[in-house]
Design a protein around this motif. Sequence first.
Motif, PDB file in Angstrom:
ATOM      1  N   LYS A 177      -3.190  -7.131  -0.912  1.00  0.00           N
ATOM      2  CA  LYS A 177      -4.621  -6.833  -0.911  1.00  0.00           C
ATOM      3  C   LYS A 177      -4.873  -5.366  -0.559  1.00  0.00           C
ATOM      4  O   LYS A 177      -5.713  -4.701  -1.176  1.00  0.00           O
ATOM      5  CB  LYS A 177      -5.329  -7.752   0.084  1.00  0.00           C
ATOM      6  CG  LYS A 177      -6.830  -7.555   0.139  1.00  0.00           C
ATOM      7  CD  LYS A 177      -7.473  -8.515   1.133  1.00  0.00           C
ATOM      8  CE  LYS A 177      -8.978  -8.287   1.199  1.00  0.00           C
ATOM      9  NZ  LYS A 177      -9.633  -9.224   2.175  1.00  0.00           N
ATOM     10  N   ASN A 178      -4.129  -4.851   0.422  1.00  0.00           N
ATOM     11  CA  ASN A 178      -4.303  -3.451   0.830  1.00  0.00           C
ATOM     12  C   ASN A 178      -3.919  -2.491  -0.293  1.00  0.00           C
ATOM     13  O   ASN A 178      -4.547  -1.441  -0.471  1.00  0.00           O
ATOM     14  CB  ASN A 178      -3.461  -3.151   2.072  1.00  0.00           C
ATOM     15  CG  ASN A 178      -4.033  -3.785   3.320  1.00  0.00           C
ATOM     16  OD1 ASN A 178      -5.223  -4.099   3.363  1.00  0.00           O
ATOM     17  ND2 ASN A 178      -3.198  -3.982   4.328  1.00  0.00           N
ATOM     18  N   LYS A 233      -4.180  -3.101  -3.489  1.00  0.00           N
ATOM     19  CA  LYS A 233      -5.244  -3.157  -4.489  1.00  0.00           C
ATOM     20  C   LYS A 233      -6.449  -2.326  -4.051  1.00  0.00           C
ATOM     21  O   LYS A 233      -7.046  -1.615  -4.867  1.00  0.00           O
ATOM     22  CB  LYS A 233      -5.668  -4.611  -4.728  1.00  0.00           C
ATOM     23  CG  LYS A 233      -4.608  -5.472  -5.388  1.00  0.00           C
ATOM     24  CD  LYS A 233      -5.095  -6.914  -5.527  1.00  0.00           C
ATOM     25  CE  LYS A 233      -4.054  -7.795  -6.156  1.00  0.00           C
ATOM     26  NZ  LYS A 233      -4.505  -9.214  -6.249  1.00  0.00           N
ATOM     27  N   GLU A 234      -6.795  -2.424  -2.775  1.00  0.00           N
ATOM     28  CA  GLU A 234      -7.955  -1.680  -2.268  1.00  0.00           C
ATOM     29  C   GLU A 234      -7.724  -0.176  -2.337  1.00  0.00           C
ATOM     30  O   GLU A 234      -8.612   0.587  -2.750  1.00  0.00           O
ATOM     31  CB  GLU A 234      -8.241  -2.104  -0.828  1.00  0.00           C
ATOM     32  CG  GLU A 234      -8.781  -3.524  -0.710  1.00  0.00           C
ATOM     33  CD  GLU A 234      -8.951  -3.957   0.737  1.00  0.00           C
ATOM     34  OE1 GLU A 234      -8.470  -3.219   1.631  1.00  0.00           O
ATOM     35  OE2 GLU A 234      -9.556  -5.029   0.971  1.00  0.00           O
ATOM     36  N   PHE A 235      -6.526   0.270  -1.950  1.00  0.00           N
ATOM     37  CA  PHE A 235      -6.225   1.698  -1.997  1.00  0.00           C
ATOM     38  C   PHE A 235      -6.242   2.206  -3.438  1.00  0.00           C
ATOM     39  O   PHE A 235      -6.800   3.277  -3.724  1.00  0.00           O
ATOM     40  CB  PHE A 235      -4.853   1.974  -1.361  1.00  0.00           C
ATOM     41  CG  PHE A 235      -4.476   3.425  -1.359  1.00  0.00           C
ATOM     42  CD1 PHE A 235      -4.962   4.283  -0.383  1.00  0.00           C
ATOM     43  CD2 PHE A 235      -3.655   3.961  -2.357  1.00  0.00           C
ATOM     44  CE1 PHE A 235      -4.632   5.637  -0.379  1.00  0.00           C
ATOM     45  CE2 PHE A 235      -3.312   5.308  -2.367  1.00  0.00           C
ATOM     46  CZ  PHE A 235      -3.810   6.142  -1.370  1.00  0.00           C
ATOM     47  N   ARG A 267       0.824  -1.218   0.000  1.00  0.00           N
ATOM     48  CA  ARG A 267       0.000   0.000   0.000  1.00  0.00           C
ATOM     49  C   ARG A 267       0.856   1.266   0.000  1.00  0.00           C
ATOM     50  O   ARG A 267       0.518   2.248  -0.682  1.00  0.00           O
ATOM     51  CB  ARG A 267      -0.920  -0.007   1.219  1.00  0.00           C
ATOM     52  CG  ARG A 267      -1.813   1.227   1.351  1.00  0.00           C
ATOM     53  CD  ARG A 267      -2.563   1.222   2.674  1.00  0.00           C
ATOM     54  NE  ARG A 267      -3.316   2.455   2.859  1.00  0.00           N
ATOM     55  CZ  ARG A 267      -4.635   2.540   2.844  1.00  0.00           C
ATOM     56  NH1 ARG A 267      -5.362   1.467   2.638  1.00  0.00           N
ATOM     57  NH2 ARG A 267      -5.237   3.699   3.037  1.00  0.00           N
ATOM     58  N   LYS A 281      -7.839   1.022  -6.000  1.00  0.00           N
ATOM     59  CA  LYS A 281      -9.206   1.041  -6.521  1.00  0.00           C
ATOM     60  C   LYS A 281      -9.954   2.275  -6.057  1.00  0.00           C
ATOM     61  O   LYS A 281     -10.660   2.913  -6.848  1.00  0.00           O
ATOM     62  CB  LYS A 281      -9.936  -0.227  -6.065  1.00  0.00           C
ATOM     63  CG  LYS A 281     -11.351  -0.347  -6.594  1.00  0.00           C
ATOM     64  CD  LYS A 281     -11.998  -1.644  -6.132  1.00  0.00           C
ATOM     65  CE  LYS A 281     -13.417  -1.768  -6.654  1.00  0.00           C
ATOM     66  NZ  LYS A 281     -14.068  -3.035  -6.192  1.00  0.00           N
ATOM     67  N   ASN A 282      -9.783   2.635  -4.807  1.00  0.00           N
ATOM     68  CA  ASN A 282     -10.475   3.804  -4.255  1.00  0.00           C
ATOM     69  C   ASN A 282      -9.962   5.120  -4.838  1.00  0.00           C
ATOM     70  O   ASN A 282     -10.681   6.121  -4.866  1.00  0.00           O
ATOM     71  CB  ASN A 282     -10.334   3.829  -2.730  1.00  0.00           C
ATOM     72  CG  ASN A 282     -11.069   2.686  -2.059  1.00  0.00           C
ATOM     73  OD1 ASN A 282     -12.054   2.180  -2.596  1.00  0.00           O
ATOM     74  ND2 ASN A 282     -10.589   2.260  -0.895  1.00  0.00           N
TER      75      ASN A 282
END
Length: 317
Positions: A269-270, A272-274, A241, A276-277
Motif C-alpha cells: 500500500k505504501n 502505491k501511495e508513493f 516503498r 501515485k504522488n
Amino acid sequence: MNNDWSKLKRSSNGIPTYDSLIPYILEVIKNGEEATNVVIKKRVCEYLNVPQHILEKKYPNYPDSESILHNRFSFAFSDLSKANAIDRVRRGVYKINSNGEFLLDKYGDQLTKKVLEERPEYMQYMNELKLRNERTGGATIESVEDNDKPKIEIGSLVQTINNEVAIELLDIVRGSDPIFFEKLVVDLLVAMGYSGENGEAKVTNQSNDGGIDGIINQDPLGTSTVYIQAKRYKEDNVVGRSAIQAFYGALAGVNADRGVFITTSRYTKNAKEFAKNQGIVLIDGIQLTDLMLKYRVGVEVAHQYTVFKIDGDYFEE
C-alpha cells in the motif's frame, strides 16, 4: 494401484469421471520422463484395460469431437497442474515433479480432486483466478460431464478461460531470464503504442543502467521519453516503498518525470501511495499478463467464434 477401469468412479453414461483418472496420470509417468499428453492418455488406457467401445464413445451432440474419455483427461491434467504435481515442460508435454511423486506415494489410487484442492499451490491458483475474475468479470464454473450445460454468460466464460491462460502465462514469465523479461516489457509498451510513429525503444546496458531497465523515446528527438524498471519477482516477493523511491531517484538522475515500474508480483500500500504522488505508473503481475493478452504479446489467438443477433433495422425497412 487398481488396474481395472470398471472399478473407477463413472458418470451416468458409463465413462470414468475425469477426477478418477488423476492418480493414473502420475502412475504412468512416475519414472520421471517427459511424455506428451497423447502418450500419457494411451498409457493410462492400457494400464486400466479400457475397452474399445468406451474409448470411442462420444457426446451424441458432438459426433465429430474427440471421445468423451479423452476429453476428460484435459481436466485431470489441469487439476494436476494447478496443484503443482506435474510440470508442463512445453506445449502438450508433461513431467512428474517432487510434489507429484509425494502425492502418488502417499495416496496411490486414492488420490482425488479433493486432495489436490487442499494443496497450497491449488488454493493459491484459485485465489488468483478469483481475483482476476473479480477484476475482469469472469465466472468460474466446474468441469461439465455428460450433457450438462451450465447456464452462464458466454462472455464471462471466455474471460475465465483467458484468465486461466494469463495465470499460466505469468508463471512462464516469472521463470524467464531477467534480461528477456526486460525485453518483454519494452515489447509490450511498444505494442501498446508508447513508442509513437517514429519513436525508439530499447533495453538499457545491463552493466550501467543506473536503475533504468528500458527507455522509450516517443519521438525521434527524444523530447518525450518513458523510463522503465522491470522486476521479475515471485508472488511472495512484494515490491515495497523503498524500491519505488529508488526508481524515483533514478528518474531524477536523468531529469525524467515519466516512469513505469513493472513487476510480476505486487505492491504494498505504501509503495502505491508513493508512486501515485510522484506520477509513477505501477503495473503488477495480473495487470501485466492482462495487457499481454490484450495486445497479444507472447500469446496467439486459439479460437474465434461469431455470435449473431437479429438486425431489427433490416426488418423495419
